[in-house]
Design a protein around this motif. Sequence first.
Motif, mmCIF file in Angstrom:
data_model
loop_
_atom_site.group_PDB
_atom_site.id
_atom_site.type_symbol
_atom_site.label_atom_id
_atom_site.label_comp_id
_atom_site.label_asym_id
_atom_site.label_seq_id
_atom_site.Cartn_x
_atom_site.Cartn_y
_atom_site.Cartn_z
ATOM 1 N N PRO A 37 14.862 82.729 66.688
ATOM 2 C CA PRO A 37 15.958 82.565 65.714
ATOM 3 C C PRO A 37 17.300 83.060 66.250
ATOM 4 C CG PRO A 37 13.991 83.397 64.632
ATOM 5 C CD PRO A 37 13.727 83.457 66.102
ATOM 6 N N PHE A 38 17.238 83.943 67.268
ATOM 7 C CA PHE A 38 18.468 84.448 67.882
ATOM 8 C C PHE A 38 18.805 83.677 69.160
ATOM 9 C CE2 PHE A 38 16.533 87.897 65.509
ATOM 10 C CZ PHE A 38 17.598 88.472 64.834
ATOM 11 N N THR A 39 17.805 83.475 70.027
ATOM 12 C CA THR A 39 18.091 82.913 71.344
ATOM 13 C C THR A 39 18.454 81.440 71.313
ATOM 14 O OG1 THR A 39 15.712 82.517 71.672
ATOM 15 C CG2 THR A 39 16.625 84.590 72.515
ATOM 16 N N HIS A 40 18.093 80.725 70.238
ATOM 17 C CA HIS A 40 18.440 79.298 70.207
ATOM 18 C C HIS A 40 19.946 79.092 70.226
ATOM 19 C CE1 HIS A 40 19.323 79.883 65.894
ATOM 20 N NE2 HIS A 40 19.990 78.753 65.974
ATOM 21 N N MET A 41 20.701 80.107 69.771
ATOM 22 C CA MET A 41 22.160 79.993 69.743
ATOM 23 C C MET A 41 22.770 80.002 71.142
ATOM 24 S SD MET A 41 23.157 82.530 66.595
ATOM 25 C CE MET A 41 21.711 83.483 66.151
ATOM 26 N N LEU A 42 22.023 80.503 72.129
ATOM 27 C CA LEU A 42 22.549 80.621 73.488
ATOM 28 C C LEU A 42 22.368 79.345 74.303
ATOM 29 C CD1 LEU A 42 21.177 84.183 74.355
ATOM 30 C CD2 LEU A 42 23.506 83.576 73.651
ATOM 31 N N MET A 43 21.515 78.450 73.844
ATOM 32 C CA MET A 43 21.174 77.251 74.606
ATOM 33 C C MET A 43 21.947 76.036 74.103
ATOM 34 S SD MET A 43 18.918 78.175 76.830
ATOM 35 C CE MET A 43 18.115 79.750 77.129
ATOM 36 N N HIS A 44 22.301 75.144 75.032
ATOM 37 C CA HIS A 44 22.976 73.905 74.652
ATOM 38 C C HIS A 44 22.418 72.752 75.462
ATOM 39 C CE1 HIS A 44 25.770 76.866 72.955
ATOM 40 N NE2 HIS A 44 26.123 75.890 72.130
ATOM 41 N N GLY A 45 22.447 71.569 74.852
ATOM 42 C CA GLY A 45 21.827 70.411 75.478
ATOM 43 C C GLY A 45 22.506 69.980 76.766
ATOM 44 N N ASP A 46 23.847 70.015 76.790
ATOM 45 C CA ASP A 46 24.595 69.619 77.977
ATOM 46 C C ASP A 46 26.005 70.172 77.842
ATOM 47 O OD1 ASP A 46 25.909 67.907 76.136
ATOM 48 O OD2 ASP A 46 24.545 66.252 76.623
ATOM 49 N N TRP A 47 26.862 69.847 78.804
ATOM 50 C CA TRP A 47 28.225 70.376 78.791
ATOM 51 C C TRP A 47 29.047 69.815 77.640
ATOM 52 C CZ3 TRP A 47 29.767 74.585 81.009
ATOM 53 C CH2 TRP A 47 29.133 75.042 82.169
#
Length: 246
Positions: free
Chosen positions: A72-82
């Motif tokens: 629930p916290f770490t998903h905010m750090l990831m992004h699909g692409d630039w």
Amino acid sequence: MIPTAPYEEPIFNVPRVVVAVLAALVLVHVGRGFLSADDDLWLVLAAAFIPGRYGPAGLELPGGEGALFTSPFTHMLMHGDWVHLGFNAAWLLAFGGAIAERTGPLRFLAFFTLCGLGGAFAFYLANTGLMQPMIGASGAISGLMGAVMRFLFPAMDSGGFRRLRDAPRTVRLMTLGEALTDRRILVASAILILLNVMTIVGFGVAQNGAGIAWEAHIGGYLVGIFTYGLFDNASRSEDDPQPKFN
């Protein structure tokens, strides 16, 4: 008489905590570029918020039992692409500065995190059992947008956008009751919710390469509106000194 130099406004006036959050998001994305495709996929799935993780098959997903609490916290750090990261960075800079100026860094981080958690919870409620991952800081950033609504229109009524940009701490904060009955906020919120719901047709459900997590956007936005008053640390008096603009 000595001529005075014309006043020059700074091009960048972003609080350090906003820059730090943006830097963290960029560094995570850059760091993933050094991983192999398999390792990167494992990391993304371990960090992503997956509603099905909380079902019978959840422990078989990357991250195991620990990810039940961390995702629930770490998903905010990831992004699909630039592109995904770029959009979120732009909205973070647009709405984060005024919030950080009013709250201070620690309250800003706490509020940002709470809105991200609210977005994840809304995504879970709408997609219980779904095994598709959801990543990105959009829920948290939508919460910043919701928070800004609480003092955007008071600023427009007493100095305009320039006051919001140059002296956000001097703007009166709407009470929650005022915000929930202000016609301008209701219209803006309805438009935002409608635009997000419309993405169901065009983009699907998950905010990664497969589409947009509109549920997280709405959840974060509502958490922002409802809870921001608990974090605001600026003066709420309408008698605050009005800034002078040339």
